[in-house]
Design a protein around this motif. Structure first.
Motif, PDB file in Angstrom:
ATOM      1  N   GLY A 175    -106.974  97.156  42.252  1.00  0.00           N
ATOM      2  CA  GLY A 175    -106.930  98.550  42.681  1.00  0.00           C
ATOM      3  C   GLY A 175    -107.619  98.788  44.007  1.00  0.00           C
ATOM      4  N   ALA A 176    -108.682  98.013  44.272  1.00  0.00           N
ATOM      5  CA  ALA A 176    -109.435  98.202  45.514  1.00  0.00           C
ATOM      6  C   ALA A 176    -108.699  97.648  46.727  1.00  0.00           C
ATOM      7  N   LEU A 177    -107.995  96.521  46.573  1.00  0.00           N
ATOM      8  CA  LEU A 177    -107.419  95.831  47.732  1.00  0.00           C
ATOM      9  C   LEU A 177    -105.976  96.216  48.033  1.00  0.00           C
ATOM     10  N   GLU A 178    -105.178  96.505  47.011  1.00  0.00           N
ATOM     11  CA  GLU A 178    -103.754  96.686  47.255  1.00  0.00           C
ATOM     12  C   GLU A 178    -103.439  97.959  48.023  1.00  0.00           C
ATOM     13  N   ASN A 179    -104.367  98.904  48.051  1.00  0.00           N
ATOM     14  CA  ASN A 179    -104.129 100.149  48.780  1.00  0.00           C
ATOM     15  C   ASN A 179    -104.630 100.110  50.221  1.00  0.00           C
ATOM     16  N   LEU A 180    -105.176  98.965  50.633  1.00  0.00           N
ATOM     17  CA  LEU A 180    -105.713  98.836  51.982  1.00  0.00           C
ATOM     18  C   LEU A 180    -104.707  98.159  52.905  1.00  0.00           C
ATOM     19  N   PRO A 181    -104.751  98.431  54.199  1.00  0.00           N
ATOM     20  CA  PRO A 181    -103.901  97.725  55.157  1.00  0.00           C
ATOM     21  C   PRO A 181    -104.220  96.239  55.155  1.00  0.00           C
ATOM     22  N   VAL A 182    -103.246  95.416  55.473  1.00  0.00           N
ATOM     23  CA  VAL A 182    -103.426  93.970  55.428  1.00  0.00           C
ATOM     24  C   VAL A 182    -104.507  93.514  56.397  1.00  0.00           C
ATOM     25  N   GLU A 183    -104.700  94.241  57.521  1.00  0.00           N
ATOM     26  CA  GLU A 183    -105.672  93.820  58.535  1.00  0.00           C
ATOM     27  C   GLU A 183    -107.109  93.883  58.044  1.00  0.00           C
ATOM     28  N   VAL A 465    -109.945  70.402  46.116  1.00  0.00           N
ATOM     29  CA  VAL A 465    -109.024  71.379  45.533  1.00  0.00           C
ATOM     30  C   VAL A 465    -108.546  72.371  46.583  1.00  0.00           C
ATOM     31  N   VAL A 466    -109.459  72.835  47.428  1.00  0.00           N
ATOM     32  CA  VAL A 466    -109.092  73.817  48.454  1.00  0.00           C
ATOM     33  C   VAL A 466    -108.134  73.207  49.473  1.00  0.00           C
ATOM     34  N   ILE A 467    -108.380  71.948  49.879  1.00  0.00           N
ATOM     35  CA  ILE A 467    -107.549  71.312  50.900  1.00  0.00           C
ATOM     36  C   ILE A 467    -106.108  71.158  50.433  1.00  0.00           C
ATOM     37  N   ILE A 468    -105.916  70.777  49.168  1.00  0.00           N
ATOM     38  CA  ILE A 468    -104.557  70.502  48.698  1.00  0.00           C
ATOM     39  C   ILE A 468    -103.836  71.753  48.193  1.00  0.00           C
ATOM     40  N   GLY A 469    -104.513  72.893  48.183  1.00  0.00           N
ATOM     41  CA  GLY A 469    -103.951  74.086  47.571  1.00  0.00           C
ATOM     42  C   GLY A 469    -103.120  74.941  48.510  1.00  0.00           C
ATOM     43  N   PRO A 470    -102.458  75.946  47.954  1.00  0.00           N
ATOM     44  CA  PRO A 470    -101.621  76.856  48.743  1.00  0.00           C
ATOM     45  C   PRO A 470    -102.432  77.984  49.368  1.00  0.00           C
ATOM     46  N   GLU A 471    -101.819  78.662  50.301  1.00  0.00           N
ATOM     47  CA  GLU A 471    -102.437  79.838  50.911  1.00  0.00           C
ATOM     48  C   GLU A 471    -101.335  80.757  51.421  1.00  0.00           C
ATOM     49  N   ASN A 472    -101.460  82.029  51.151  1.00  0.00           N
ATOM     50  CA  ASN A 472    -100.502  83.021  51.646  1.00  0.00           C
ATOM     51  C   ASN A 472    -101.234  84.030  52.523  1.00  0.00           C
ATOM     52  N   HIS A 473    -101.913  83.505  53.514  1.00  0.00           N
ATOM     53  CA  HIS A 473    -102.736  84.322  54.395  1.00  0.00           C
ATOM     54  C   HIS A 473    -101.928  85.453  55.031  1.00  0.00           C
ATOM     55  N   GLY A 474    -102.390  86.689  54.831  1.00  0.00           N
ATOM     56  CA  GLY A 474    -101.702  87.830  55.412  1.00  0.00           C
ATOM     57  C   GLY A 474    -100.458  88.254  54.659  1.00  0.00           C
ATOM     58  N   PHE A 475    -100.338  87.808  53.407  1.00  0.00           N
ATOM     59  CA  PHE A 475     -99.150  88.096  52.606  1.00  0.00           C
ATOM     60  C   PHE A 475     -99.057  89.590  52.296  1.00  0.00           C
ATOM     61  N   HIS A 476     -97.876  90.172  52.513  1.00  0.00           N
ATOM     62  CA  HIS A 476     -97.642  91.591  52.224  1.00  0.00           C
ATOM     63  C   HIS A 476     -97.147  91.745  50.788  1.00  0.00           C
ATOM     64  N   LEU A 516     -99.220 101.544  53.802  1.00  0.00           N
ATOM     65  CA  LEU A 516     -98.778 101.684  52.423  1.00  0.00           C
ATOM     66  C   LEU A 516     -97.270 101.883  52.327  1.00  0.00           C
ATOM     67  N   THR A 517     -96.578 101.891  53.457  1.00  0.00           N
ATOM     68  CA  THR A 517     -95.129 102.041  53.456  1.00  0.00           C
ATOM     69  C   THR A 517     -94.493 100.664  53.404  1.00  0.00           C
ATOM     70  N   VAL A 518     -93.638 100.441  52.438  1.00  0.00           N
ATOM     71  CA  VAL A 518     -93.018  99.134  52.283  1.00  0.00           C
ATOM     72  C   VAL A 518     -92.104  98.850  53.462  1.00  0.00           C
ATOM     73  N   GLU A 519     -92.317  97.696  54.099  1.00  0.00           N
ATOM     74  CA  GLU A 519     -91.531  97.326  55.260  1.00  0.00           C
ATOM     75  C   GLU A 519     -90.315  96.522  54.829  1.00  0.00           C
ATOM     76  N   LYS A 520     -89.301  96.482  55.670  1.00  0.00           N
ATOM     77  CA  LYS A 520     -88.045  95.875  55.285  1.00  0.00           C
ATOM     78  C   LYS A 520     -87.901  94.416  55.723  1.00  0.00           C
ATOM     79  N   GLU A 521     -88.590  94.044  56.830  1.00  0.00           N
ATOM     80  CA  GLU A 521     -88.345  92.707  57.333  1.00  0.00           C
ATOM     81  C   GLU A 521     -88.900  91.665  56.375  1.00  0.00           C
ATOM     82  N   ALA A 522     -88.322  90.477  56.429  1.00  0.00           N
ATOM     83  CA  ALA A 522     -88.728  89.404  55.512  1.00  0.00           C
ATOM     84  C   ALA A 522     -90.130  88.938  55.849  1.00  0.00           C
ATOM     85  N   VAL A 523     -90.828  88.482  54.803  1.00  0.00           N
ATOM     86  CA  VAL A 523     -92.172  87.934  55.012  1.00  0.00           C
ATOM     87  C   VAL A 523     -92.035  86.517  55.524  1.00  0.00           C
TER      88      VAL A 523
END
Length: 523
Positions: A175-183, A465-476, A516-523
């Motif tokens: 609830g705290a993070l999803e309403n904030l801008p990605v920046e 574990v961190v080195i081999i793992g995934p990351e979605n940095h800046g994911f919308h 908070l407005t859903v954008e149309k372009e692909a991630v």
């Protein structure tokens, strides 16, 4: 050519070329966005106050309930751990630490179960009321802890509390993070996670200054914690539901999808998510097991270590613990901010590999004076909690987008379950390794060496574990369907093609903040 999991560690500033500067984004936040973040922050702070109230009252509780017998305490621990599968193997501790460790040892399985229930409710029915209900339950059990008259009553109430506290983190963070801008999400993640350290600080200050001055004694600490949890519940109840959830629900309602049908879709998409992301779940549990091992291995035994292995007074040990938590708060905020620019995984690696292993473990365990030990506590917590400060946003971005209330909270609590052995490992190791206090000949447990070995070994595991793992940095993740919409479990984006009614809802929300407005372009 280097493997992708290594090349992905290289910071990609291009991801944020279209983003606004941090200070500009912060100035543009609405009161509602601030309100959602503050509500999540206070909820997580109150959870920490409630938990650490017991650990700070160990000596008072032993006196209150006349529990000086090792066998009596061990029996009480066993009864408590019957509610926890993972804790069933832990039945005996060194006599000096029995009363302390049952408090840390037991809650993980029940907490994870409660998180599953409330996480599912949060993804299906919204973040608001499940979190409010969870906080009210926690407040009631914390209040009851201050009224118990027997040790068995106390154990029963705290066992229920341990289960209930598991639902707070996932709902509060989503609830705290999803309403904030990605920046701003990186910085917000670091600040939010260290609300737990702030809660520990508040509980320690209350224990130092309020408890000795009032006739209620240790009970006042529990009652104060209950009041703060109740305040967190009231604050969240006064705020509206998450904007993203409301808009997704409006889409379904506009399309004529009934509540019963939405629940049916939710169950179907949950099965689809588990089928697609089971390996991700295993990875996230491994990550959280390692990071929680670092946190508990450096925190839970620390006050006892200072008193037994370094000869500090109870007051000085508490002050050093407070200083360490100040390091945690600073580390979480700085690491969260840094992760916005250099990536989540690279920030975790810096904190653990370069700082924790390379520099500050010796400062943490080798000195004998208060100043040097307090400095070691500050920097070790700066590093460890700095790494953990990235976790709320790392798990939110890594999570299947439609299950951001369930996935992060469940893997976090399961990681806690695995790491609950850290206190026992250190206590058992200290019984075999001995040292002497300066100027004395009596042998005492050498918890410094045990802690150093444990933290160093676990840090090495986390690095891998961190080195081999995934990351979605800046994911919308706000662009994706929710769990009660067809395609949510398959990580489908919202679009006019897939959902024609969505465009109408988006037009109606055009006055909301751009983030908070859903954008149309692909991630």
């Amino acid at each position: 050519m280097a493997p992708r999991f290594l090349t992905s560690l290289i910071p990609h500033r291009g991801r944020f070329e279209s983003g606004q500067p941090l200070m500009q984004v912060l100035r543009g936040l609405t009161w509602l966005q601030w309100g959602h973040f503050i509500a999540g922050y206070i909820a997580w702070t109150s959870d920490a106050i409630d938990f650490f109230s017991v650990s700070l009252s160990v000596s008072h509780l032993k006196t209150q309930f006349n529990r000086n017998s090792v066998s009596d305490i061990t029996t009480a621990i066993t009864l408590t751990l019957l509610l926890r599968t993972a804790g069933a193997v832990r039945t005996l501790f060194h006599k000096h630490f029995v009363a302390e460790f049952y408090l840390f040892d037991g809650y993980a399985i029940g907490s994870a179960s409660f998180q599953v229930i409330f996480g599912i409710l949060g993804d299906r029915f919204g973040r608001k009321w499940p979190l409010v209900a969870n906080l009210l339950v926690v407040a009631a059990l914390e209040l009851g802890s201050g009224f118990v008259q027997t040790f068995h009553q106390f154990l029963a109430v705290r066992s229920l509390f341990g289960i209930a506290m598991g639902g707070v983190w996932g709902l509060a963070s989503s609830g705290a993070l999803e309403n904030l801008p990605v920046e701003v999400r990186g910085l917000a993640s670091g600040v939010l996670q260290q609300a737990y350290a702030v809660g520990y600080l508040i509980a320690a200050v209350i224990n130092l200054y309020l408890v000795p001055e009032v006739s209620a004694g240790w009970r006042s600490l529990f009652w104060t914690g209950a009041g703060i949890s109740l305040f967190a519940a009231v604050l969240r109840a006064l705020l509206p539901e998450s904007d993203l959830f409301l808009r997704a629900k409006a889409v379904q309602d506009a399309a004529g999808v009934s509540a019963k049908k939405q629940t049916s879709i939710f169950i179907k998409e949950t099965r689809e998510m588990l089928k697609r992301h089971w390996l991700l779940c295993i990875y996230a549990i491994c990550l959280m097991s390692g990071l929680n091992f670092l946190a508990h291995g450096s925190q839970d035994l620390y006050p006892t270590y200072l008193q037994v292995s370094k000869g500090m007074s109870d007051h000085d040990a508490t002050v050093a613990t407070i200083i360490g938590n100040c390091g945690a708060i600073a580390g979480g905020a700085i690491a969260g901010f840094s992760s916005q620019y250099i990536g989540r995984r690279l920030t975790i690696l810096y904190g653990i590999l370069i700082l924790s292993i390379g520099a500050f473990i010796p400062l943490w365990i080798l000195p004998t004076g208060f100043s040097a030990l307090a400095a070691g506590a500050f920097w070790i917590q700066f590093c460890v909690q700095g790494a953990l400060g990235v976790i709320p946003i790392q798990l939110a971005e890594m999570s299947p987008p439609a299950f951001r209330a369930t996935f992060p909270g469940v893997v976090y609590q399961l990681g806690n379950m695995v790491s609950s052995a850290s206190a026992q490992i250190e206590a058992t190791g200290g019984n075999h390794l001995k040292t002497t206090l300066p100027g004395k000949t009596d042998l005492v447990p050498d918890y410094a060496t045990v802690q150093g070995i444990l933290v160093g070994a676990v840090a090495a595991f986390v690095v891998v574990v961190v080195i081999i793992g995934p990351e979605n940095h800046g994911f919308h993740f706000e662009r994706y369907k929710t769990a009660f919409v067809e395609g949510g479990g398959r990580d489908e984006e919202l679009s006019e093609d897939r959902d024609s009614s969505f465009s109408e809802i988006e037009k109606a929300s055009s006055s909301r903040p751009p983030s908070l407005t859903v954008e149309k372009e692909a991630v």
